[in-house]
Design a protein around this motif. Structure first.
Motif, PDB file in Angstrom:
ATOM      1  N   LEU A 149      14.951  45.723  -5.304  1.00 24.62           N
ATOM      2  CA  LEU A 149      15.525  44.966  -6.415  1.00 24.62           C
ATOM      3  C   LEU A 149      14.521  44.886  -7.560  1.00 24.62           C
ATOM      4  O   LEU A 149      13.515  44.179  -7.457  1.00 24.62           O
ATOM      5  N   PRO A 150      14.757  45.610  -8.645  1.00 23.79           N
ATOM      6  CA  PRO A 150      13.835  45.551  -9.786  1.00 23.79           C
ATOM      7  C   PRO A 150      13.948  44.204 -10.517  1.00 23.79           C
ATOM      8  O   PRO A 150      15.051  43.706 -10.748  1.00 23.79           O
ATOM      9  N   VAL A 151      12.806  43.608 -10.855  1.00 25.49           N
ATOM     10  CA  VAL A 151      12.768  42.387 -11.668  1.00 25.49           C
ATOM     11  C   VAL A 151      11.716  42.581 -12.757  1.00 25.49           C
ATOM     12  O   VAL A 151      10.758  43.353 -12.594  1.00 25.49           O
ATOM     13  N   THR A 152      11.916  41.889 -13.843  1.00 28.02           N
ATOM     14  CA  THR A 152      10.954  41.983 -14.934  1.00 28.02           C
ATOM     15  C   THR A 152       9.731  41.126 -14.625  1.00 28.02           C
ATOM     16  O   THR A 152       9.757  40.267 -13.725  1.00 28.02           O
ATOM     17  N   LEU A 153       8.679  41.332 -15.400  1.00 28.93           N
ATOM     18  CA  LEU A 153       7.463  40.539 -15.230  1.00 28.93           C
ATOM     19  C   LEU A 153       7.747  39.063 -15.492  1.00 28.93           C
ATOM     20  O   LEU A 153       7.261  38.185 -14.772  1.00 28.93           O
ATOM     21  N   LYS A 154       8.543  38.796 -16.497  1.00 27.67           N
ATOM     22  CA  LYS A 154       8.890  37.412 -16.828  1.00 27.67           C
ATOM     23  C   LYS A 154       9.662  36.756 -15.692  1.00 27.67           C
ATOM     24  O   LYS A 154       9.407  35.601 -15.336  1.00 27.67           O
ATOM     25  N   GLU A 155      10.632  37.493 -15.109  1.00 26.38           N
ATOM     26  CA  GLU A 155      11.404  36.939 -13.990  1.00 26.38           C
ATOM     27  C   GLU A 155      10.511  36.668 -12.790  1.00 26.38           C
ATOM     28  O   GLU A 155      10.675  35.667 -12.086  1.00 26.38           O
ATOM     29  N   ALA A 156       9.549  37.561 -12.554  1.00 22.84           N
ATOM     30  CA  ALA A 156       8.658  37.387 -11.420  1.00 22.84           C
ATOM     31  C   ALA A 156       7.708  36.209 -11.632  1.00 22.84           C
ATOM     32  O   ALA A 156       7.412  35.463 -10.693  1.00 22.84           O
ATOM     33  N   VAL A 157       7.256  36.010 -12.868  1.00 23.88           N
ATOM     34  CA  VAL A 157       6.298  34.945 -13.155  1.00 23.88           C
ATOM     35  C   VAL A 157       6.971  33.588 -13.199  1.00 23.88           C
ATOM     36  O   VAL A 157       6.517  32.613 -12.571  1.00 23.88           O
ATOM     37  N   PHE A 158       8.067  33.498 -13.920  1.00 24.17           N
ATOM     38  CA  PHE A 158       8.715  32.203 -14.129  1.00 24.17           C
ATOM     39  C   PHE A 158       9.862  31.930 -13.155  1.00 24.17           C
ATOM     40  O   PHE A 158      10.346  30.800 -13.078  1.00 24.17           O
ATOM     41  N   GLY A 159      10.289  32.938 -12.425  1.00 31.33           N
ATOM     42  CA  GLY A 159      11.436  32.765 -11.541  1.00 31.33           C
ATOM     43  C   GLY A 159      12.736  32.982 -12.299  1.00 31.33           C
ATOM     44  O   GLY A 159      12.794  32.831 -13.518  1.00 31.33           O
ATOM     45  N   ALA A 160      13.794  33.324 -11.578  1.00 31.72           N
ATOM     46  CA  ALA A 160      15.080  33.587 -12.232  1.00 31.72           C
ATOM     47  C   ALA A 160      16.170  33.714 -11.178  1.00 31.72           C
ATOM     48  O   ALA A 160      15.889  33.842  -9.977  1.00 31.72           O
ATOM     49  N   LYS A 161      17.409  33.669 -11.637  1.00 32.96           N
ATOM     50  CA  LYS A 161      18.557  33.981 -10.795  1.00 32.96           C
ATOM     51  C   LYS A 161      19.079  35.355 -11.198  1.00 32.96           C
ATOM     52  O   LYS A 161      19.356  35.600 -12.364  1.00 32.96           O
ATOM     53  N   VAL A 162      19.226  36.231 -10.210  1.00 36.83           N
ATOM     54  CA  VAL A 162      19.682  37.595 -10.482  1.00 36.83           C
ATOM     55  C   VAL A 162      20.809  37.948  -9.520  1.00 36.83           C
ATOM     56  O   VAL A 162      20.892  37.409  -8.418  1.00 36.83           O
ATOM     57  N   ASP A 163      21.663  38.852  -9.948  1.00 36.85           N
ATOM     58  CA  ASP A 163      22.775  39.316  -9.119  1.00 36.85           C
ATOM     59  C   ASP A 163      22.350  40.526  -8.293  1.00 36.85           C
ATOM     60  O   ASP A 163      21.673  41.437  -8.798  1.00 36.85           O
ATOM     61  N   VAL A 164      22.787  40.528  -7.042  1.00 39.09           N
ATOM     62  CA  VAL A 164      22.499  41.641  -6.134  1.00 39.09           C
ATOM     63  C   VAL A 164      23.829  42.191  -5.611  1.00 39.09           C
ATOM     64  O   VAL A 164      24.641  41.430  -5.071  1.00 39.09           O
ATOM     65  N   PRO A 165      24.083  43.503  -5.752  1.00 35.32           N
ATOM     66  CA  PRO A 165      25.312  44.070  -5.181  1.00 35.32           C
ATOM     67  C   PRO A 165      25.217  44.111  -3.660  1.00 35.32           C
ATOM     68  O   PRO A 165      24.199  44.539  -3.100  1.00 35.32           O
ATOM     69  N   THR A 166      26.269  43.652  -2.982  1.00 35.97           N
ATOM     70  CA  THR A 166      26.280  43.628  -1.523  1.00 35.97           C
ATOM     71  C   THR A 166      27.627  44.129  -1.018  1.00 35.97           C
ATOM     72  O   THR A 166      28.545  44.389  -1.799  1.00 35.97           O
ATOM     73  N   ILE A 167      27.756  44.199   0.295  1.00 33.58           N
ATOM     74  CA  ILE A 167      29.008  44.599   0.926  1.00 33.58           C
ATOM     75  C   ILE A 167      30.125  43.608   0.618  1.00 33.58           C
ATOM     76  O   ILE A 167      31.310  43.940   0.679  1.00 33.58           O
ATOM     77  N   LYS A 168      29.757  42.384   0.260  1.00 36.06           N
ATOM     78  CA  LYS A 168      30.733  41.349  -0.061  1.00 36.06           C
ATOM     79  C   LYS A 168      30.869  41.117  -1.565  1.00 36.06           C
ATOM     80  O   LYS A 168      31.422  40.117  -1.990  1.00 36.06           O
ATOM     81  N   GLY A 169      30.352  42.024  -2.363  1.00 29.29           N
ATOM     82  CA  GLY A 169      30.384  41.858  -3.814  1.00 29.29           C
ATOM     83  C   GLY A 169      29.039  41.357  -4.317  1.00 29.29           C
ATOM     84  O   GLY A 169      28.072  41.215  -3.563  1.00 29.29           O
ATOM     85  N   ASN A 170      28.965  41.073  -5.620  1.00 24.50           N
ATOM     86  CA  ASN A 170      27.711  40.586  -6.196  1.00 24.50           C
ATOM     87  C   ASN A 170      27.386  39.184  -5.681  1.00 24.50           C
ATOM     88  O   ASN A 170      28.249  38.312  -5.622  1.00 24.50           O
ATOM     89  N   VAL A 171      26.130  38.995  -5.306  1.00 21.58           N
ATOM     90  CA  VAL A 171      25.654  37.703  -4.821  1.00 21.58           C
ATOM     91  C   VAL A 171      24.447  37.297  -5.673  1.00 21.58           C
ATOM     92  O   VAL A 171      23.509  38.088  -5.855  1.00 21.58           O
TER      93      VAL A 171
END
Length: 237
Positions: A149-171
């Protein structure tokens, strides 16, 4: 004493005659295992049995094929069509049911889809060996799935909510502040389905920009690292 071997009728064993010691056609047939004409003797029965054995129904041969199955279809299960030629040579389409969670090397047997039988025999079977194709992002280990799962430096430093594609749809998942590359985030129940469904692990990969502005570079230079020992200290051959 007449030199004819004592056989009535001139010593000819094949000559008819009802005298004592005489031979007739019925006697000759009995000598060779046959019965009287019109009586259905053993010879006729044996010949009929041999004929019927030669025409005993024979089951058709099995057909073996390899089938490439997309990664997601192998995980989720479903159906895939494949082309097949049998005894007639005509190409036909066969729908193959793929059970969820199938892996490379597993075999699927479709009864009656092999070569046709002979003399009324049943057709053979179609034996399919599965080859699961690779996915560009997801991998599988037993019942668990993994995705980078690629994340930006800002997301890694400050934290974030991101969508991940899964067998049940985006989570949507939460990336904790201060996460580094290699951090694993578990998404329960989104692995391979089954009686004991697996989980999905999102492995963080911090992606840095290829170009920096002068201002960004000056800010990075001001960042002070912890005075602890370098993380590479534990690295060895």
């Amino acid at each position: 004493g007449d030199g004819r071997g004592g056989h009535p009728g001139g010593g000819n064993p094949f000559r008819g005659g009802g005298g004592a010691g005489g031979f007739n056609m019925e006697d000759i047939l009995k000598m060779f295992g046959g019965g009287a004409a019109g009586h259905g003797g053993d010879y006729s029965d044996d010949a009929f049995d041999a004929f019927t054995q030669r025409r005993r129904p024979t089951q058709g041969a099995d057909i073996q094929r390899n089938l490439a199955v997309p990664f997601t279809l192998a995980v989720e299960g479903g159906k895939v069509d494949m082309k097949l030629r049998r005894g007639t040579g005509k190409e036909e389409t066969v729908s193959v049911k793929i059970p969820p969670g199938i892996v490379t090397g597993k075999k699927i047997r479709l009864s009656g889809l092999g070569q046709p039988g002979q003399d009324g025999g049943k057709p053979g079977h179609l034996l399919i060996t599965v080859q699961v194709e690779e996915h560009p992002f997801f991998t599988r280990r037993e019942n668990n799935l993994y995705v980078d799962l690629p994340v930006t430096l800002k997301e890694a430093v400050f934290g974030a909510k991101v969508d991940v594609p899964t067998i049940k749809g985006n989570v949507a998942i939460t990336v904790p502040a201060g996460s580094g590359s290699g951090t694993k985030l578990r998404i329960r129940g989104c692995g391979v389905p089954g009686k004991e469904p697996g989980d999905l692990f999102a492995v963080l990969s911090v992606v840095l920009p290829k170009k920096w502005t002068d201002e960004e570079l000056k800010l990075l230079e001001k960042i002070q690292t912890e005075p602890a020992k370098p993380a590479r200290e534990k690295l060895y051959w």
